[in-house]
Design an enzyme around this catalytic site. Structure first.
Site, PDB file in Angstrom:
ATOM      1  N   ASP A 135      48.587  24.998  52.193  1.00 29.27           N
ATOM      2  CA  ASP A 135      49.497  24.228  53.039  1.00 29.27           C
ATOM      3  C   ASP A 135      49.198  22.739  52.862  1.00 29.27           C
ATOM      4  O   ASP A 135      48.077  22.295  53.091  1.00 29.27           O
ATOM      5  CB  ASP A 135      49.308  24.643  54.504  1.00 29.27           C
ATOM      6  N   SER A 166      54.242  25.210  62.914  1.00 30.73           N
ATOM      7  CA  SER A 166      53.973  23.805  62.618  1.00 30.73           C
ATOM      8  C   SER A 166      53.796  23.032  63.928  1.00 30.73           C
ATOM      9  O   SER A 166      52.952  23.394  64.747  1.00 30.73           O
ATOM     10  CB  SER A 166      55.100  23.234  61.757  1.00 30.73           C
ATOM     11  N   HIS A 198      54.111  24.572  53.119  1.00 28.55           N
ATOM     12  CA  HIS A 198      54.283  24.614  54.564  1.00 28.55           C
ATOM     13  C   HIS A 198      55.599  25.259  55.001  1.00 28.55           C
ATOM     14  O   HIS A 198      55.592  26.240  55.750  1.00 28.55           O
ATOM     15  CB  HIS A 198      54.181  23.192  55.122  1.00 28.55           C
TER      16      HIS A 198
END
Length: 512
Positions: A352, A203, A386
């Protein structure tokens, strides 16, 4: 339909329910701590990776739960957005019992803010009070024991530097690479003469980590890096910021714009204040500069920033040439010169909800077209988002790192693109085993000795054994040699379809 990851919902709920607390005297915040700043003039003339300050610390999670290991922090000389622009930052070294002195894992934790108080290094300190604010790096730090359990030394740099330049990839890439140099230079670690390094980031941590991989050859090729792992990858800054606008975590639009501009302030000046923000936009910038990510998310939950309320004329950030130029400079794969030359494992959920899959896949394809060695794993299940994609891939990541440290082949130096359609969470046994391991990791931080002989994943992650035993991509059928994007190695319908499409196009001359 908009999705918000379960972990994020829980974090928001906790943040709303529990009052934010502050350090009570014994551990000052970074902005008030002289350790975070060079003590003397002349530091700019030191070589990148030079240690400027050092201290031993008591590492802890959430400010109160002590980690039973050796931990140090160092301030080191590094570079900003350009290699000739001196800068400095802090990194934290975690050394488990019976550590392997030739193996270092550098983890770029997501910070996602413009406030130095949110730095990962501060999140490691034992403050003596429960620390709920700055939850972003803290929840990932609970997973570090998966790497410490292997006997690997962990290096966790403050990759946003003194400017807290979120989303400025080149900036963070220099800081990650120089943290590896600092580790090599730090005598208390007692590293071997040529230790192996692996970089990891997910991320918000994928950006500095991916750029460290990209800049390794040109900036720090003396480092013995044996691999890179990145997932949920933010490879194109403006693409990401545009896609987040109006969504739950839209405050990152402002944070990302600020970070990019701060990293290149000597080139763009006060562009945001002078040309971009309305009065409301300036207030939002002030909030970002004085809060960590979850505080700003709560304040601006779902706001649309590219609108007349926050931006003059309601323009898109990409309408400013300066923004486009800087974003392109910080887009991975945009310049063939900065192609990683060490093995890379990339993974991303097709659905995502925070970082769009397409940008990461595009970067992987461009890297592969320029000779990189990448495995790109796509999860096509609609139920994987995610954060869950990261958690469920932890065993893959550990196994990948083991293989890199042991010098195993990585697809013959070529590229491999696979699609995994099965959601491991659908198998109760897998879910239970994986999260049991994660819970054991958390328990180890609450008092057990952290090292290769503790309980973490002892039964599940045995040496040489792939821990994903249910619905995993079938590693034994993955092809070697020159494999082009779209040619998968598993037996899923998506992979077969992609491979057939690629072969048909290749037959008709669309691929060379």
């Amino acid at each position: 339909m908009m999705y918000v990851s379960l972990v994020h919902w829980l974090a928001l709920a906790v943040a709303l329910a529990v009052p934010f607390v502050t350090a009570l005297g014994n551990v000052p915040y970074p902005q008030d701590d002289p350790f975070y700043y060079p003590s003397e003039n002349g530091w700019q003339n030191e070589a990148p990776g030079t240690i400027l300050r050092e201290r031993k610390i008591q590492a802890a999670s959430l400010g109160i739960f002590e980690w039973k290991l050796d931990a140090w922090q160092v301030l080191y000389r590094t570079a900003g957005a350009r290699p000739d622009k001196p800068s400095y930052t802090v990194t934290t070294f975690l050394v488990p019992s019976h550590a392997h002195r030739d193996r270092v894992v550098t983890i770029s934790s997501p910070e996602n803010s413009n406030f130095i108080q949110c730095a990962p290094s501060y999140a490691f300190r034992k403050t003596g009070v429960l620390e709920i604010a700055n939850f972003e790096p803290r929840w990932e730090q609970m997973l570090y024991t998966l790497f410490l359990a292997e006997g690997w030394i962990v290096n966790a740099p403050d990759h946003e530097g003194p400017e807290s330049a979120f989303s400025a990839g080149r900036f963070g890439g220099h800081m990650v690479l120089d943290s590896m140099r600092a580790a090599n230079n730090f005598k208390p670690l007692q590293l071997s003469s040529n230790p192996m390094h692996i970089g990891h980031g997910y991320s918000g941590g994928s950006t500095p980590n991916g750029w460290a991989a990209s800049l390794h050859e040109s900036y720090a090729n003396e480092l013995n890096v044996v691999g890179w792992s990145l997932g949920g990858s933010m490879t194109d800054p403006l693409y990401t910021l545009n896609s987040l606008d109006g969504k739950p975590t839209s405050s990152l639009v402002v944070a990302g714009a600020i970070g990019l501009m701060d990293a290149y302030r000597d080139e763009v000046g006060n562009l945001l204040d002078d040309e971009v923000w309305t009065e409301e936009g300036k207030i939002a910038e002030k909030v970002m500069r004085n809060s960590c990510v979850y505080e700003s998310v709560i304040r601006y939950f779902g706001a649309t920033f590219q609108s007349e309320r926050y931006i003059k004329g309601g323009r898109n950030l990409s309408s400013w040439p300066q923004m486009r130029k800087i974003s392109n400079m910080n887009t991975m794969g945009h310049n063939p010169r900065f192609t990683p030359r060490k093995p890379i494992f990339m993974f991303h959920a097709l659905y995502d909800e925070e970082i769009n899959w397409h940008q990461a896949n595009k970067t992987a394809v461009e890297w592969c077209n320029n000779g990189a060695n990448v495995r790109f794993l796509t999860y096509s299940s609609t139920s994987l988002v995610h954060v869950t994609t990261y958690l469920l891939n932890l065993p893959y990541i550990v196994q990948y790192m083991r293989d890199r440290f042991n010098g195993k082949d990585w697809y013959g130096g070529a590229c491999q693109f696979d699609v995994e359609s099965q959601n491991p969470a659908l198998d109760v046994n897998v879910l239970g085993e994986r999260f049991r391991g994660i819970l054991e990791a958390a328990l180890d931080m609450l008092g057990k000795e952290i090292g290769p002989n503790d309980s973490i994943l002892k039964n599940r992650l045995k040496a040489g054994q792939n821990p994903n035993t249910h619905h995993k991509t079938k590693l034994h059928v993955l092809k070697k040699g020159d494999i082009s994007p779209g040619e998968g190695g598993d037996h899923t319908k998506e992979s077969k379809k992609a491979a057939a499409k690629f072969k048909a196009e290749k037959k008709h001359g669309k691929h060379h």
